[in-house]
Design a protein around this motif. Sequence first.
Motif, PDB file in Angstrom:
ATOM      1  N   ALA A 131      -3.608   1.224  -8.844  1.00 23.86           N
ATOM      2  CA  ALA A 131      -4.084   0.257  -7.854  1.00 23.86           C
ATOM      3  C   ALA A 131      -4.776  -0.890  -8.570  1.00 23.86           C
ATOM      4  O   ALA A 131      -5.351  -0.743  -9.643  1.00 23.86           O
ATOM      5  CB  ALA A 131      -5.027   0.933  -6.875  1.00 23.86           C
ATOM      6  N   ASP A 147      -3.244   7.075  -8.856  1.00 25.38           N
ATOM      7  CA  ASP A 147      -4.355   6.363  -8.255  1.00 25.38           C
ATOM      8  C   ASP A 147      -4.846   5.223  -9.139  1.00 25.38           C
ATOM      9  O   ASP A 147      -5.330   4.207  -8.633  1.00 25.38           O
ATOM     10  CB  ASP A 147      -5.514   7.343  -7.967  1.00 25.38           C
ATOM     11  CG  ASP A 147      -5.874   8.147  -9.217  1.00 25.38           C
ATOM     12  OD1 ASP A 147      -5.199   7.939 -10.256  1.00 25.38           O
ATOM     13  OD2 ASP A 147      -6.806   8.973  -9.146  1.00 25.38           O
ATOM     14  N   THR A 155       0.960   5.726  -1.117  1.00 23.34           N
ATOM     15  CA  THR A 155       0.173   6.911  -1.448  1.00 23.34           C
ATOM     16  C   THR A 155       0.569   7.402  -2.831  1.00 23.34           C
ATOM     17  O   THR A 155       1.595   7.011  -3.379  1.00 23.34           O
ATOM     18  CB  THR A 155       0.408   8.018  -0.411  1.00 23.34           C
ATOM     19  OG1 THR A 155       1.798   8.324  -0.382  1.00 23.34           O
ATOM     20  CG2 THR A 155      -0.050   7.575   0.968  1.00 23.34           C
ATOM     21  N   ASP A 167      -1.691  -7.643  -4.648  1.00 25.57           N
ATOM     22  CA  ASP A 167      -2.481  -6.426  -4.803  1.00 25.57           C
ATOM     23  C   ASP A 167      -1.634  -5.205  -4.518  1.00 25.57           C
ATOM     24  O   ASP A 167      -0.704  -5.246  -3.704  1.00 25.57           O
ATOM     25  CB  ASP A 167      -3.684  -6.439  -3.844  1.00 25.57           C
ATOM     26  CG  ASP A 167      -4.654  -7.559  -4.189  1.00 25.57           C
ATOM     27  OD1 ASP A 167      -4.788  -7.850  -5.380  1.00 25.57           O
ATOM     28  OD2 ASP A 167      -5.242  -8.148  -3.266  1.00 25.57           O
ATOM     29  N   LEU A 168      -1.969  -4.111  -5.188  1.00 27.80           N
ATOM     30  CA  LEU A 168      -1.351  -2.814  -4.941  1.00 27.80           C
ATOM     31  C   LEU A 168      -2.464  -1.832  -4.594  1.00 27.80           C
ATOM     32  O   LEU A 168      -3.429  -1.677  -5.353  1.00 27.80           O
ATOM     33  CB  LEU A 168      -0.586  -2.316  -6.175  1.00 27.80           C
ATOM     34  CG  LEU A 168      -0.038  -0.884  -6.077  1.00 27.80           C
ATOM     35  CD1 LEU A 168       0.959  -0.781  -4.935  1.00 27.80           C
ATOM     36  CD2 LEU A 168       0.594  -0.460  -7.396  1.00 27.80           C
ATOM     37  N   GLU A 169      -2.320  -1.182  -3.455  1.00 31.00           N
ATOM     38  CA  GLU A 169      -3.303  -0.209  -2.992  1.00 31.00           C
ATOM     39  C   GLU A 169      -2.662   1.182  -3.046  1.00 31.00           C
ATOM     40  O   GLU A 169      -1.579   1.397  -2.488  1.00 31.00           O
ATOM     41  CB  GLU A 169      -3.741  -0.536  -1.560  1.00 31.00           C
ATOM     42  CG  GLU A 169      -4.789   0.430  -1.022  1.00 31.00           C
ATOM     43  CD  GLU A 169      -5.151   0.109   0.419  1.00 31.00           C
ATOM     44  OE1 GLU A 169      -6.039   0.777   0.951  1.00 31.00           O
ATOM     45  OE2 GLU A 169      -4.544  -0.803   0.999  1.00 31.00           O
ATOM     46  N   LYS A 183      -3.409   5.090  -2.191  1.00 30.89           N
ATOM     47  CA  LYS A 183      -4.298   5.938  -1.402  1.00 30.89           C
ATOM     48  C   LYS A 183      -4.477   7.297  -2.066  1.00 30.89           C
ATOM     49  O   LYS A 183      -3.718   7.679  -2.945  1.00 30.89           O
ATOM     50  CB  LYS A 183      -3.735   6.105   0.011  1.00 30.89           C
ATOM     51  CG  LYS A 183      -3.615   4.780   0.771  1.00 30.89           C
ATOM     52  CD  LYS A 183      -3.044   4.999   2.158  1.00 30.89           C
ATOM     53  CE  LYS A 183      -2.886   3.676   2.896  1.00 30.89           C
ATOM     54  NZ  LYS A 183      -2.329   3.869   4.244  1.00 30.89           N
ATOM     55  N   SER A 215       0.859  -1.184   0.000  1.00 32.66           N
ATOM     56  CA  SER A 215       0.000   0.000   0.000  1.00 32.66           C
ATOM     57  C   SER A 215       0.890   1.227   0.000  1.00 32.66           C
ATOM     58  O   SER A 215       1.808   1.338   0.829  1.00 32.66           O
ATOM     59  CB  SER A 215      -0.923  -0.005   1.223  1.00 32.66           C
ATOM     60  OG  SER A 215      -1.691   1.183   1.276  1.00 32.66           O
ATOM     61  N   LYS A 246     -15.822  -0.322   1.416  1.00 29.36           N
ATOM     62  CA  LYS A 246     -14.605   0.362   1.856  1.00 29.36           C
ATOM     63  C   LYS A 246     -14.992   1.610   2.632  1.00 29.36           C
ATOM     64  O   LYS A 246     -15.850   2.384   2.196  1.00 29.36           O
ATOM     65  CB  LYS A 246     -13.726   0.751   0.668  1.00 29.36           C
ATOM     66  CG  LYS A 246     -12.958  -0.397   0.070  1.00 29.36           C
ATOM     67  CD  LYS A 246     -11.961   0.095  -0.948  1.00 29.36           C
ATOM     68  CE  LYS A 246     -11.166  -1.047  -1.527  1.00 29.36           C
ATOM     69  NZ  LYS A 246     -10.165  -0.588  -2.500  1.00 29.36           N
ATOM     70  N   PRO A 296      -7.339   2.619   7.451  1.00 31.96           N
ATOM     71  CA  PRO A 296      -6.637   1.372   7.790  1.00 31.96           C
ATOM     72  C   PRO A 296      -7.376   0.633   8.893  1.00 31.96           C
ATOM     73  O   PRO A 296      -7.806   1.230   9.883  1.00 31.96           O
ATOM     74  CB  PRO A 296      -5.262   1.858   8.246  1.00 31.96           C
ATOM     75  CG  PRO A 296      -5.463   3.250   8.708  1.00 31.96           C
ATOM     76  CD  PRO A 296      -6.573   3.818   7.865  1.00 31.96           C
ATOM     77  N   GLU A 347      -8.621   5.512   2.093  1.00 30.70           N
ATOM     78  CA  GLU A 347      -9.158   4.334   2.767  1.00 30.70           C
ATOM     79  C   GLU A 347      -8.642   4.277   4.198  1.00 30.70           C
ATOM     80  O   GLU A 347      -7.477   4.540   4.487  1.00 30.70           O
ATOM     81  CB  GLU A 347      -8.738   3.072   2.017  1.00 30.70           C
ATOM     82  CG  GLU A 347      -9.363   1.813   2.598  1.00 30.70           C
ATOM     83  CD  GLU A 347      -8.982   0.566   1.818  1.00 30.70           C
ATOM     84  OE1 GLU A 347      -9.384  -0.534   2.235  1.00 30.70           O
ATOM     85  OE2 GLU A 347      -8.302   0.705   0.790  1.00 30.70           O
TER      86      GLU A 347
END
Length: 1127
Positions: free
Chosen positions: A109, A106, A42, A128-130, A132, A40, A347, A356, A354
């Motif tokens: 993701a 963004d 930003t 997965d890649l998140e 923010k 994750s 979510k 945490p 998002e």
Amino acid sequence: MGRKDSVWSLGEGQLPEDLDKPIDTPPLSTLLIEKPQGGSITVGEDITFVAKVEAKDLLRKPTIKWFKGKWMDLASKTGKHLQLKETFDRFTKIHTFEMHIIKAKDNYAGNYRCEVTYKDKFDSCAFDLEVKEVEQMSQNVDIRSAFKRSSEGQEDAGELDFSGLLKHREPKQEEAPDVDVWEILKSARPDEYEKIAFNYGITDLRGLLKRLKKTKKEEKKSEAFAKKLDPAYQVDKGGKIRFVVDLADPTVELKWYKNGQEIRPTPKYVKYIFEHKGTQRIMIVNNCVLNDDAAYSVSAGDEKCTTELFVKELPVKIVKDIEAVKTTVNERIELECEVSEEGAQVKWMKNGVEVPTGVRSRYRVKSEGTKHWLIIDDASKDDTGTYSLMATGGTTEARVQVDLKPLKILQDLQNVTVMLGQPLKLHCEINPGNVPGRWYRNGQLIQPNDRINILHRAKNHRLEIESSSIHDSGDYTFVPEGYTQSLCAKIHVIDPPKVHLDSLNVPDNTVVIVAGTKLRLEIPISGEPAPRVVWMKGERVILDSGNRVRAETFADQTCFTIEVTEREDTGNYKIVLQNEAGEDTGSVRVKVVDIPDPPEAPLVPAVGGDWCSMTWDPPLYDGGSPILGYFIERKKKQSSRWMRLNFDLNKEATFEPKKMIEGVPYEVRVFAVNAIGVSKPSEPSKAFVPLAVTSEPTMLVVDDVTDTTVTMKWRPPETIGAAGLDGYLVEYCVEGTDDWIVANKGLTEKTKYTITGLPPESKILVRVRAINAAGASTPRTLQHSILVKEVIEPPKIRIPRHLKQTCIRRVGEAVNLVVPFMGKPRPKVSWLKEGTAIDPTHVSIRNTECDSIIFIRKADRNHSGKYEMTVKVENHEDTAIIDIQIVDLPGPPQYVKIEEVWGENVALDWTPPKDNGNAPITGYTIQKADKKTMEWYTCVEHYHRTCITISELVVGNEYYFRIYSENMCGLSECATQTKDSALIVKEGMNLKNPEYTDHDFKEPPKFTQPLINTFAIAGYNATLNCSVRANPRPKVIWMKNKIAIIDDPRYRMFSNQGVCSLEIRKPNPYDGGTYSCKAINDLGEAQVECKLEVKGGFTFYELMQRGVPLHLIDKYMNEAKNVEAEK
């Protein structure tokens, strides 16, 4: 009965009641020893995903592919924001594959996949890649939206994002009709692509055309499939999908795969159903779930076709919105929301980011049925913001406001003064007690570490420093979090002065510097307040205003500078520091090192043929650094170019130069080397000349022994050298003693010497030394002792091999026969010819101690016969017979006549010559001449009979014939001609030839170009040329010193069109002299001569090495002396 072309079977799958459960897919292989993990970040940050493969059992590098979503290969997307890297560690045998995402956005993701293949092995891993702080987007879940640009006109335009399509979307009131854009594009013309893309909202036309081009390339005619699977299928969650292929050969075995794993038929489950209808093969997937969203493939024999299945999830709608909340710090906050579907994935967001929900997070998420809660147990002011819940079918949000409680200061901070190194404590009390705060020093935030400890317990706030430092002085401020009020105090740390010499990192505080370079010492100092610094060398104070040497002081250090160091700068330098808190001193030693002084001029005590030995003394001053070695150079005295003799340092003060040219004067010099560099060269040594003694004399033998004398002879040394050879020294000693006696008082130049005055019947040893300017050579000693007593040796004639047969010479040639013999004392030699004494006026006899020479200056046929040689020693004798045959050209045949003429043939007959030239007749040469021209042409050569038939004559011509006799010396000087002529007439015709008077072209020889005196170089061919005119063709004879040159391989004679040439091959001075050319015919003779001088002759030793007989060497030496005397 059912139809044979319709076969139903069940595929491996799940029971209806287990459709919603996740399917466990076993790993295909274990290629990946480290798999990439999800992460994750930003927006704008970087992230790296790492996959590792062990290559111990692999013969080559495996193939790796990175995917986003199900099918988007990231290898074509590398650039500014995406980089792929591969490395291999040869020691651990591990391949490392890295994917770097730089300045993430963004839309990066989503779900990623890594696939590794090696031959028949396969392994994959999803992660997965998140990202923010993603801006809200509203997009349709449509394959057309995949080719819309993420940001029009920007650098990353054209990036594909499937997983991001499901985020931040709002339900549309109207759904677009289900249109298959792929089919439209496949059937459309290329000029309609832009119009179709505009009508269906596709902005990334370039990406779509690349995809279409790749699809078209893959659509080549298949041998196994009449119709392949479509490129992609889409189905709603819970629905079913049919995969249909049409086979060209129904008998081919068919296999279905999901993500590369075979789907095997089994009757227990109804998830997958397989049907056969004619050439069609159908696979039905029932009750599709998100786990069925995968890549499917079917193989028929060696061919394979693939497709992708996209499972579309129905949107989840918001039933009950979140309510706004307003509270204070430390209170509990609970946000509630209700959605339309149980177990839906939602979510929670705060200010678009998002929330945490990990184990250590302040936020807790709870769900029961369709209700979802977000709980904050201990609220803080940071919790203020806009909270939202995002589902696939909508979004709800509400405002949460958290305010602070009023602040009360129960105990303020106090000013503190502390000594350096002592603990420092600051304390204050505020209310409310659970409010955190921050500590600042001079406006800078203080972070806790090993030395600084920040404590907060209820109302108490403490700042503790275990050991204070100078940097701890300043204004301290405590600021409660969320409040505008602050608490302040001043801290003052005092410290006595100190000089930190350990920062020099030199042993014993000794600084070594090379002379001529700049020295700058920066030594840290401490003390509060700043101390006063003084530099001193002995009693002299170093000021900061000096030009070459100066000392400067700054806030935290003192600097000592010498611009150009000199040897005199070596010494101890003292540093004195003073301030109000005390005083400190330090000492630094400066050692200036330099290149050493040059050594003294070297001495050369010994000299050889190509070497010498040299010694020298080390330099008086080594530059402050030990001498590591020396470099040696040499040069020829007349040259100015020095040559280095050693490239590795010579440790000792002696050296032996080699490979010098003998006889050339040389000089040598030396360089000293230390760790700093190379010194200047020393003064050159005195000039010396390498000279070598000769090698020892060779072939030392006893030549003669009498009762009082011993005669020794030897050969010159093989190697003489540039010093030449002055002579020989003969020594002897009586056997049993070591007292060598010099036999010759002066050096002898001859290679033979007789030792006289020896006691009879004594045994002596003899040795010979060669003497030159370099000294005496190694002696050549006779291996055995010599008994001084004359011994009678019976005579024996040693006839050379070529004299054991008949010695044949031509008339006019010189006969020079050498017959060696043995015997002691000196034998008596006598010669007889055919039993009678030899006339000394015709034949010269010369006898020596070891051979007898019979010499005939100009041989005649009368000299032929058997010569008997007798050698006598007292009553012993030995005899030998030598047969000499003097041959000459034969005479012509006695009589030649024409026996018969018929047609074109003439029969000739003749009698042999009366004089055969004292040699057998070997053949005849027959020539013919036309009566008109009287030009003679050879018909037959080397003919052995005395009769012949000449054929192929020209009709109408009248011919004369003549015949030459031939023996080993050649053709006879004249020929016998037929008296009559032979007329060749045609049968039935008589031709009467007119008579003509022939012109007489005969003339005696006359030289039109005489010989010219010539100088030749020894060893290079020389040529003498002249031209003569005569008719008939003359006989040409070349002579040296009035002696004809016959059968000598060193001479070659040519005669062409009257031009006569004599080539002398590689002449030596012995070939010099007077050369004559004589031309003779029936009408007379003529002669010309010239002188030839050969320069650059051979020495006696060189002639001996070439094998020239001694009598020729003597003759050559005498002629050379006579030539020099004439000059």
